[in-house]
Design a protein around this motif. Structure first.
Motif, short mmCIF file in Angstrom:
data_model
loop_
_atom_site.label_atom_id
_atom_site.label_comp_id
_atom_site.label_asym_id
_atom_site.label_seq_id
_atom_site.Cartn_x
_atom_site.Cartn_y
_atom_site.Cartn_z
N ARG A 164 0.82 -1.21 0.00
CA ARG A 164 0.00 0.00 0.00
C ARG A 164 0.86 1.26 0.00
O ARG A 164 0.37 2.36 0.28
CB ARG A 164 -0.94 -0.01 1.19
N GLY A 165 2.15 1.09 -0.26
CA GLY A 165 3.04 2.24 -0.37
C GLY A 165 3.47 2.83 0.96
O GLY A 165 3.85 4.00 1.03
N ILE A 166 3.43 2.04 2.04
CA ILE A 166 3.82 2.53 3.36
C ILE A 166 5.09 1.79 3.78
O ILE A 166 5.09 0.56 3.92
CB ILE A 166 2.70 2.29 4.39
N ASP A 167 6.19 2.54 4.00
CA ASP A 167 7.45 1.91 4.39
C ASP A 167 7.52 1.77 5.92
O ASP A 167 6.62 2.17 6.64
CB ASP A 167 8.65 2.68 3.85
N ARG A 168 8.63 1.19 6.42
CA ARG A 168 8.78 0.93 7.86
C ARG A 168 8.69 2.21 8.69
O ARG A 168 8.07 2.23 9.74
CB ARG A 168 10.10 0.22 8.14
N GLN A 169 9.34 3.25 8.24
CA GLN A 169 9.34 4.50 9.00
C GLN A 169 7.92 5.09 9.07
O GLN A 169 7.47 5.51 10.13
CB GLN A 169 10.29 5.51 8.38
N GLN A 170 7.22 5.09 7.95
CA GLN A 170 5.85 5.59 7.92
C GLN A 170 4.94 4.73 8.79
O GLN A 170 4.06 5.25 9.48
CB GLN A 170 5.33 5.63 6.49
N ALA A 171 5.16 3.42 8.77
CA ALA A 171 4.35 2.51 9.59
C ALA A 171 4.57 2.78 11.07
O ALA A 171 3.62 2.79 11.86
CB ALA A 171 4.68 1.05 9.26
N GLY A 172 5.82 3.01 11.45
CA GLY A 172 6.12 3.33 12.85
C GLY A 172 5.45 4.63 13.28
O GLY A 172 4.88 4.72 14.37
N ASP A 173 5.52 5.63 12.42
CA ASP A 173 4.88 6.92 12.71
C ASP A 173 3.36 6.74 12.84
O ASP A 173 2.74 7.28 13.75
CB ASP A 173 5.21 7.92 11.61
N ARG A 201 1.75 4.01 13.66
CA ARG A 201 1.47 3.26 14.88
C ARG A 201 1.44 4.19 16.09
O ARG A 201 0.56 4.12 16.93
CB ARG A 201 2.49 2.16 15.09
N VAL A 202 2.41 5.10 16.18
CA VAL A 202 2.48 6.04 17.30
C VAL A 202 1.26 6.96 17.30
O VAL A 202 0.62 7.17 18.33
CB VAL A 202 3.79 6.87 17.24
N ARG A 203 0.93 7.49 16.12
CA ARG A 203 -0.21 8.42 16.05
C ARG A 203 -1.53 7.73 16.37
O ARG A 203 -2.37 8.29 17.07
CB ARG A 203 -0.27 9.09 14.68
N LEU A 204 -1.73 6.50 15.90
CA LEU A 204 -2.98 5.79 16.17
C LEU A 204 -3.07 5.27 17.59
O LEU A 204 -4.17 5.10 18.13
CB LEU A 204 -3.15 4.64 15.18
N SER A 205 -1.92 5.03 18.23
CA SER A 205 -1.94 4.50 19.60
C SER A 205 -2.60 5.48 20.57
O SER A 205 -3.09 5.08 21.62
CB SER A 205 -0.53 4.17 20.07
N ARG A 206 -2.64 6.74 20.21
CA ARG A 206 -3.28 7.74 21.07
C ARG A 206 -4.79 7.51 21.18
O ARG A 206 -5.42 8.01 22.11
CB ARG A 206 -3.00 9.14 20.53
N PHE A 207 -5.36 6.77 20.25
CA PHE A 207 -6.80 6.52 20.25
C PHE A 207 -7.17 5.20 20.93
O PHE A 207 -8.34 4.89 21.09
CB PHE A 207 -7.34 6.49 18.81
N THR A 208 -6.18 4.40 21.31
CA THR A 208 -6.42 3.06 21.84
C THR A 208 -7.39 3.08 23.01
O THR A 208 -8.34 2.28 23.06
CB THR A 208 -5.10 2.39 22.27
N GLU A 209 -7.18 3.97 23.96
CA GLU A 209 -8.06 4.02 25.14
C GLU A 209 -9.50 4.27 24.74
O GLU A 209 -10.43 3.63 25.25
CB GLU A 209 -7.57 5.10 26.10
N ASP A 210 -9.72 5.18 23.80
CA ASP A 210 -11.08 5.46 23.34
C ASP A 210 -11.68 4.26 22.62
O ASP A 210 -12.84 3.91 22.83
CB ASP A 210 -11.10 6.67 22.39
N TRP A 211 -10.90 3.62 21.73
CA TRP A 211 -11.40 2.49 20.94
C TRP A 211 -11.80 1.32 21.82
O TRP A 211 -12.66 0.53 21.45
CB TRP A 211 -10.35 2.02 19.94
#
Length: 76
Positions: A44-53, A55-65
């Motif tokens: 899908r055109g997402i490299d390791r660095q982008q995937a890590g970024d 993951r960090v940004r989406l982890s902020r929503f974990t508690e809500d989800w």
């Protein structure tokens, strides 16, 4: 209207794990899902660095989800 239900393909047949409500008859499309449930990000055109970024940004929503009231969205 589109409706999704879970099922399993076994011995040449699709076995539904749920009974769709209000669907007496209709055409279907069967899509085979990957067993691992993992998304191939490189395809899908997402490299390791982008995937890590991501993951960090989406982890902020974990508690809500994970709040019980969010379960209502699992069926959509």
């Amino acid at each position: 209207m589109l409706k999704s239900v879970k099922g399993i393909y076994r011995d040449g047949q699709v076995v539904l794990l749920e009974t769709p409500a209000d669907v007496p008859e209709g055409k279907v499309i069967v899509t085979f899902l990957a067993e691992s449930g993992l998304v191939e990000l490189q395809s899908r055109g997402i490299d390791r660095q982008q995937a890590g970024d991501l993951r960090v940004r989406l982890s902020r929503f974990t508690e809500d989800w994970e709040q019980p009231e969010m379960d209502v969205y699992d069926d959509l």
